[in-house]
Design a protein around this motif. Structure first.
Motif, PDB file in Angstrom:
ATOM      1  N   MET A   1      77.840 -42.179  25.844  1.00 36.07           N
ATOM      2  CA  MET A   1      76.950 -43.074  25.172  1.00 36.07           C
ATOM      3  C   MET A   1      77.157 -44.522  25.351  1.00 36.07           C
ATOM      4  O   MET A   1      78.212 -44.978  25.253  1.00 36.07           O
ATOM      5  N   ALA A   2      76.411 -45.341  25.460  1.00 34.31           N
ATOM      6  CA  ALA A   2      76.297 -46.583  24.747  1.00 34.31           C
ATOM      7  C   ALA A   2      77.443 -47.549  24.781  1.00 34.31           C
ATOM      8  O   ALA A   2      78.596 -47.181  24.778  1.00 34.31           O
ATOM      9  N   ASP A 154      80.007 -37.517  21.762  1.00 33.29           N
ATOM     10  CA  ASP A 154      79.351 -38.332  22.800  1.00 33.29           C
ATOM     11  C   ASP A 154      79.322 -37.548  24.109  1.00 33.29           C
ATOM     12  O   ASP A 154      80.275 -37.570  24.846  1.00 33.29           O
ATOM     13  N   GLU A 186      73.909 -41.358  31.591  1.00 28.99           N
ATOM     14  CA  GLU A 186      73.963 -42.546  30.722  1.00 28.99           C
ATOM     15  C   GLU A 186      75.290 -43.270  30.901  1.00 28.99           C
ATOM     16  O   GLU A 186      75.369 -44.492  30.880  1.00 28.99           O
ATOM     17  N   GLU A 187      76.337 -42.481  31.055  1.00 24.02           N
ATOM     18  CA  GLU A 187      77.672 -43.079  31.118  1.00 24.02           C
ATOM     19  C   GLU A 187      77.921 -43.799  32.441  1.00 24.02           C
ATOM     20  O   GLU A 187      77.454 -43.359  33.494  1.00 24.02           O
ATOM     21  N   TRP A 298      86.135 -42.818  20.217  1.00 20.77           N
ATOM     22  CA  TRP A 298      85.077 -43.055  21.202  1.00 20.77           C
ATOM     23  C   TRP A 298      85.681 -43.255  22.598  1.00 20.77           C
ATOM     24  O   TRP A 298      86.602 -44.055  22.772  1.00 20.77           O
ATOM     25  N   HIS A 299      85.164 -42.500  23.573  1.00 19.76           N
ATOM     26  CA  HIS A 299      85.619 -42.585  24.958  1.00 19.76           C
ATOM     27  C   HIS A 299      87.117 -42.332  25.104  1.00 19.76           C
ATOM     28  O   HIS A 299      87.795 -42.992  25.898  1.00 19.76           O
TER      29      HIS A 299
HETATM   30 ZN   LIG Z   1      79.673 -42.713  25.815  1.00 23.28          ZN
END
Ligand SMILES: [Zn+2]
Length: 330
Positions: A1-2, A154, A186-187, A298-299
């Motif tokens: 994600m993002a 994610d 996306e990544e 995250w990640h």
């Molecule tokens: Zn991500």
């Protein structure tokens, strides 16, 4: 994600679409049930989807089923773009959507990335409508290229939500078409930038720009990282105000004012290629779940199934379902 925008930004991509005809659900039940059983054995009861509210309390959206879809994805292992595992997931998503009666369209494309040319695929379940106009619900389904990263939250969480939404929506023709969209790529393969990230959404936005479909999009609703415990979504500041108001207003009406907060956050994500083309967009994402910082797992390889709450998935799904109803009556 993002990506939190204050750290960086970017963009790329593909298309697909699909239509649906009514069909009873259930074709995927056996596989899902066994996945849920495995999931609850491996992560323990409290964290195995047992915190899902009854589906009738969340507009028919079944948080347990959505959680089982996350467990299924995690079971494929790391799923970066171009991997054998993402190929298995693509087949799984397409089979699930077909079993719900969705009309499924795919767009396979190649993307030049810092790790070479990769084959990617966008998948779209298309729910037919009576009037011109398209509502897009979207997620990405690839996971970050990183050793031992299984991406439960994610992007397993939002992919699980979109599969459950497709199960509910594909049999319901509405005023406008609904395209439930699963983006690849996306990544970032290396470092998040406009050239290395959002390959799938860039592909689809560019393709819809060329076909003349961009102006038909009434609203683009993105979900990404929605399994957090407890969820706390902030208003993404690049998103379109009226659409954020609609989604946040819907959430408050449903009693989720403690989840959809009146605070803001800026995130680069798959809505950007559509925002650039003046499409009304909203990104529902939880990246700052803990006071003073980003989501701690995250990640990292810590993004595992135990981080995902079925209740969070159910709340997200409920709000998306009711927001689509609102948009359909506009
Ligand atoms: Zn991500």
């Amino acid at each position: 994600m993002a990506f939190p925008s204050r750290l960086l930004t970017v963009l790329v991509c593909a298309v697909v679409l699909a239509g649906c005809k009514a069909k009873a659900d259930g074709s995927g039940d056996a596989a899902l049930t066994s996945t849920a059983a495995v999931a609850s054995q491996s992560v323990g009861s409290k964290q195995g989807g047992d915190d899902a509210p009854p589906a009738e309390k969340t507009g028919g959206f079944d948080g347990k089923r959505a959680f089982a879809q996350v467990a299924k994805q995690v079971g494929f292992g790391p799923r970066p773009s171009g991997s054998a595992a993402i190929g298995q997931l693509q087949e799984y998503i397409q089979n699930e959507l077909t079993s719900y009666g969705c009309k499924v369209d795919t767009d396979s494309f190649t993307a030049d990335t810092p790790v070479g040319r990769l084959l990617m695929k966008n998948i779209v379940a298309n729910v037919l409508g009576d009037k011109p106009g398209i509502i897009i619900l979207a997620t990405h389904y690839d996971t970050k290229l990183m050793q031992n990263f299984v991406g439960a939250d994610d992007a397993g969480s939002s992919t699980g939500v979109m599969l459950e939404l497709a199960r509910l929506l594909c049999s319901k023709r509405g005023a406008y078409q609904v395209w439930i969209t699963f983006f690849d790529g996306e990544e970032a393969m290396k470092e998040w930038s406009d050239a290395d990230s959002r390959y799938g959404s860039r592909q689809m936005a560019a393709k819809m720009g060329m076909s003349g479909d961009i102006p038909k999009i009434k609203a683009f609703l993105l979900a990404d990282i929605v399994g957090t415990r407890p969820p706390r979504f902030k208003r993404e500041s690049d998103s379109t105000n009226w659409l954020v108001d609609l989604v946040w207003g819907t959430a408050k009406r449903l009693g989720y004012g403690d989840v959809f907060l009146d605070k803001s956050l800026e995130v680069s994500d798959d809505h950007d290629p559509f925002l650039k083309r003046k499409v009304p967009c909203v990104d529902v994402i939880d990246l700052e779940n803990y006071p003073g910082g980003n989501l701690y797992y995250w990640h990292t390889p810590e993004d595992t199934l135990d981080k995902v709450s079925a209740r969070s998935l159910a709340i997200t799904g409920h709000v998306f379902l009711e927001s689509v109803k609102q948009l359909q009556s506009k």
